[in-house]
Design a protein around this motif. Structure first.
Motif, PDB file in Angstrom:
ATOM      1  N   SER A 118     -22.221 -54.642  22.096  1.00  0.00           N
ATOM      2  CA  SER A 118     -21.560 -53.457  21.055  1.00  0.00           C
ATOM      3  C   SER A 118     -21.389 -54.324  19.775  1.00  0.00           C
ATOM      4  O   SER A 118     -20.545 -53.808  18.716  1.00  0.00           O
ATOM      5  CB  SER A 118     -20.169 -53.493  21.631  1.00  0.00           C
ATOM      6  N   ALA A 119     -22.489 -55.389  19.327  1.00  0.00           N
ATOM      7  CA  ALA A 119     -21.833 -55.452  17.736  1.00  0.00           C
ATOM      8  C   ALA A 119     -23.073 -55.341  16.817  1.00  0.00           C
ATOM      9  O   ALA A 119     -22.747 -55.749  15.798  1.00  0.00           O
ATOM     10  CB  ALA A 119     -22.733 -57.164  18.002  1.00  0.00           C
ATOM     11  N   GLY A 120     -23.643 -53.605  17.284  1.00  0.00           N
ATOM     12  CA  GLY A 120     -24.312 -53.588  16.437  1.00  0.00           C
ATOM     13  C   GLY A 120     -24.811 -53.933  14.989  1.00  0.00           C
ATOM     14  O   GLY A 120     -26.399 -54.914  16.050  1.00  0.00           O
ATOM     15  N   THR A 121     -25.333 -53.857  14.503  1.00  0.00           N
ATOM     16  CA  THR A 121     -26.275 -54.597  13.465  1.00  0.00           C
ATOM     17  C   THR A 121     -26.709 -56.218  13.504  1.00  0.00           C
ATOM     18  O   THR A 121     -24.909 -56.692  13.128  1.00  0.00           O
ATOM     19  CB  THR A 121     -26.886 -53.633  12.001  1.00  0.00           C
ATOM     20  N   GLY A 122     -26.896 -56.691  13.080  1.00  0.00           N
ATOM     21  CA  GLY A 122     -27.152 -58.297  13.456  1.00  0.00           C
ATOM     22  C   GLY A 122     -28.239 -58.328  11.884  1.00  0.00           C
ATOM     23  O   GLY A 122     -29.140 -58.017  11.507  1.00  0.00           O
TER      24      GLY A 122
END
Length: 296
Positions: free
Chosen positions: A130-134
């Motif tokens: 659930s952190a999206g883009t990294g």
């Protein structure tokens, strides 16, 4: 019920700007707060080292894009001679085929970064749920104490209006002295950055880089706003460091700086924030930082 859900969503995105919430949660969020009593203690590496890394990278990008720099070089004959000498040396080292119709092989910005610093970084789906883009080191190896990315965006001084841009915006970085950098590449923030960037352009000289607002940044380091916060499972491997661009920074290379002042009448040096590695980082690793500050 729908209204309550919407209010709850807005509160989650905006609660960090309220002093009462901070007072109640400081102890619980100690890992995400920045404790820097003096600016000098914030330096992981010397400003001179940051300058040299950026200068080296930007010069390589400029040489790679040399054929499209004619308008700038026509106004800087001495600088043109210097770059022609560098280009000749580079071509000899890389054994470029002189039969190439452009006289040089044009690399992608990522390839330029790899050839210059020995690594590439890119935005991909984070390894955190659930952190999206990294941001990942996608190729090569990054030694400890290296500038691995930059935090792009519009630079606001403490008294300048940022309220509407800040609504629901998780990309605002607060510097030690209260200067804010809005790294959001969408919506109102995107429009403000583009407007300021085009306002400050001097003929063929671009004072900043707009391409970080796209999927293909001209400066491959300008992805730092997507570096995720560390956790108990994922320790921080990079650290933010503030850097004021010196007055003698080459004017022809400012086109790669992913920051611009909100106000036009600014005499102070442009504020940038870079991310510096805290340890050696290998290919395939995701970058994680400490979110030192919250906007309050």
């Amino acid at each position: 019920a729908a209204m309550l859900r919407e209010l709850r969503r807005r509160w989650r995105s905006y609660k960090y700007r309220f002093v009462p919430w901070l007072a109640l949660n400081l102890r619980r969020q100690r890992r995400t707060l920045r404790y820097v009593p003096e600016s000098s203690q914030d330096k992981i590496i010397a400003d001179e080292d940051v300058f040299e890394i950026l200068l080296k990278t930007f010069k390589a990008l400029f040489l790679n894009d040399f054929s499209r720099q004619a308008d700038i070089l026509a106004l800087l004959p001495e600088v043109k001679c210097q770059y022609l000498e560098l280009l000749t040396v580079q071509q000899k080292r890389s054994k470029v085929n002189s039969c190439n119709h452009q006289g040089q092989h044009v690399f992608t910005p990522e390839e330029v970064l790899f050839n210059t610093l020995g690594f590439t970084v890119s935005r991909e789906q984070s390894s955190l749920a659930s952190a999206g883009t990294g941001v990942f080191v996608t190729k090569g190896f990054v030694p400890k104490g290296t500038v691995v990315s930059m935090y792009p965006g519009t630079v606001y001084r403490k008294h300048e209006p940022i309220f509407f841009q800040s609504l629901g915006n998780p990309f605002i970085f607060r510097c030690i002295d209260g200067v804010l950098i809005d790294g959001n590449d969408k919506g109102l923030s995107r429009s403000v950055y583009r407007s300021c960037s085009r306002r400050d352009q001097l003929g063929p000289f671009q004072m900043s880089d707009e391409s970080w607002l796209t999927a293909t940044p001209q400066n491959p380091l300008a992805v730092g706003q997507y570096v995720n916060n560390c956790s108990h499972e994922k320790a921080a491997n990079v650290c933010y460091q503030e850097f004021d661009v010196p007055g003698h920074f080459p004017v022809e290379l400012k086109q790669y700086l992913p920051n611009i002042f909100y106000s036009h009448d600014i005499e102070s040096h442009l504020r940038c924030v870079v991310l510096v590695t805290l340890r050696d980082i290998k290919q395939g690793e995701e970058l994680f930082s400490n979110y030192y500050t919250v906007v309050s």
